[in-house]
Scaffold this motif. Structure first.
Motif, PDB file in Angstrom:
ATOM      1  N   THR A 238      93.932  26.575  73.435  1.00  0.00           N
ATOM      2  CA  THR A 238      94.690  25.340  73.254  1.00  0.00           C
ATOM      3  C   THR A 238      95.389  25.339  71.893  1.00  0.00           C
ATOM      4  OG1 THR A 238      93.079  24.114  74.574  1.00  0.00           O
ATOM      5  CG2 THR A 238      94.556  22.821  73.185  1.00  0.00           C
ATOM      6  N   PRO A 239      96.698  25.169  71.848  1.00  0.00           N
ATOM      7  CA  PRO A 239      97.379  25.088  70.553  1.00  0.00           C
ATOM      8  C   PRO A 239      96.866  23.887  69.760  1.00  0.00           C
ATOM      9  CG  PRO A 239      98.959  25.459  72.326  1.00  0.00           C
ATOM     10  CD  PRO A 239      97.646  25.133  72.978  1.00  0.00           C
ATOM     11  N   LEU A 240      96.563  24.109  68.495  1.00  0.00           N
ATOM     12  CA  LEU A 240      96.042  23.019  67.665  1.00  0.00           C
ATOM     13  C   LEU A 240      97.013  21.845  67.615  1.00  0.00           C
ATOM     14  CD1 LEU A 240      94.433  25.013  64.748  1.00  0.00           C
ATOM     15  CD2 LEU A 240      93.282  23.263  66.114  1.00  0.00           C
ATOM     16  N   GLY A 241      98.309  22.162  67.651  1.00  0.00           N
ATOM     17  CA  GLY A 241      99.317  21.110  67.575  1.00  0.00           C
ATOM     18  C   GLY A 241      99.253  20.127  68.731  1.00  0.00           C
ATOM     19  N   GLU A 242      98.772  20.578  69.892  1.00  0.00           N
ATOM     20  CA  GLU A 242      98.658  19.664  71.026  1.00  0.00           C
ATOM     21  C   GLU A 242      97.623  18.587  70.749  1.00  0.00           C
ATOM     22  OE1 GLU A 242      98.153  21.286  74.877  1.00  0.00           O
ATOM     23  OE2 GLU A 242      99.729  22.804  74.653  1.00  0.00           O
ATOM     24  N   PHE A 243      96.521  18.997  70.150  1.00  0.00           N
ATOM     25  CA  PHE A 243      95.480  18.014  69.828  1.00  0.00           C
ATOM     26  C   PHE A 243      95.900  17.137  68.657  1.00  0.00           C
ATOM     27  CE2 PHE A 243      91.653  17.048  67.205  1.00  0.00           C
ATOM     28  CZ  PHE A 243      91.098  16.097  68.050  1.00  0.00           C
TER      29      PHE A 243
END
Length: 280
Positions: A238-243
């Motif tokens: 999961t890309p950190l930016g999504e969270f």
């Protein structure tokens, strides 16, 4: 509102005077500093009863002031080292956080990467987030300067259904801090569960986006808990930016060039901060 606590306090004081404190201790867990006595009392004072006799059961941990060291070991395993020298490994499978051995290992059983059937016998406290005999796991353990308790949650089984009480959120109360590890959380939390969790200054949250819960559901839980420090884990691809993007502008993001940090009640961020340690 205070009147509703009078019978409890009267009973406890009577137990102290009569020497029957052992029976009380067997029935009631140690008092929590992270759960308010009453929501209607914003400045509530937490009752703390510690018998003076060495032979009496300890109802609350010894307070040791100082920094708590938190290290990301891998996957869902964080190492928590208390000011009193207690080493704790969360979601311990033996792959991460085993060198040196922790004194306390907490586990959840969603996958083999979150538990082990063969923990090293030198680990003094092995706390499973499920009850092998059925029903919810119940932990209220004092180890020197840390009090460890759990809040059971349901978990998805391999057939797609829900297994009641198969997971636990573990909470570590130490040096005035309330630290929570959500484990392999598969379900939304009820109001009752939020109440059982109480205040969390530091929150360890899985952000895989599907194996536990969607990022939308997880961000709702994180927003409601509104901890000062949020430590992501269980990220996978999961890309950190999504969270971080989903959490919005109300949460600051800070990247640390280390796997470890030191924190105390005095050094908590002044606003909710997602702290990304090396290796996440």
């Amino acid at each position: 509102m205070l009147r509703c606590f009078a019978p409890v306090l009267t009973t406890l004081l009577a137990a102290l005077l009569s020497g029957s404190l052992s029976a009380w201790a067997q029935e009631e867990p140690p008092p929590s500093r992270c759960v308010a006595i009453a929501n209607a009392l914003p400045s509530a004072t937490y009752a703390n009863f510690t018998p003076s006799q060495a032979s009496s059961p300890i109802l609350a941990q010894t307070f040791v002031d100082g920094d708590v060291t938190i290290t990301y070991a891998g996957h869902s395993t964080y190492i928590i080292e208390t000011p009193g020298g207690v080493r704790i490994a969360t979601d311990f499978s033996g792959v991460y956080g085993g060198d040196p051995l922790p004194r306390v290992a907490t586990m959840n059983k969603a996958h083999r990467t979150h538990f082990t059937d063969f923990p090293d016998p030198a680990i003094e406290y092995v706390l499973r987030g499920w009850n092998p005999e059925g029903g919810p796991a119940r932990h209220a353990v004092v180890v020197d300067d840390v009090y460890i308790r759990n809040v059971p949650t349901d978990i998805r089984n391999w057939g797609g259904g829900l297994e009641p009480d198969g997971n636990s959120i573990f909470i570590f109360e130490v040096a005035g801090l309330c630290i929570g590890h959500l484990g392999h959380l598969h379900t939304r939390l009820s109001d009752q569960q939020f109440g059982q969790i109480g205040r969390l200054d530091i929150l360890m949250v899985p952000i895989d986006g599907g194996m536990t819960q969607s990022l939308g559901s997880m961000s709702e839980i994180v927003t409601r808990l509104y901890s000062s420090m949020i430590l992501p884990m269980h990220r996978h691809s999961t890309p950190l930016g999504e969270f971080t993007g989903m959490m919005g502008e109300g949460f600051r993001v800070e990247f640390r060039p280390s796997r470890s940090l030191k924190v105390s009640l005095k050094t908590l961020p002044s606003r909710p901060t997602i702290v990304v340690l090396e290796g996440i």
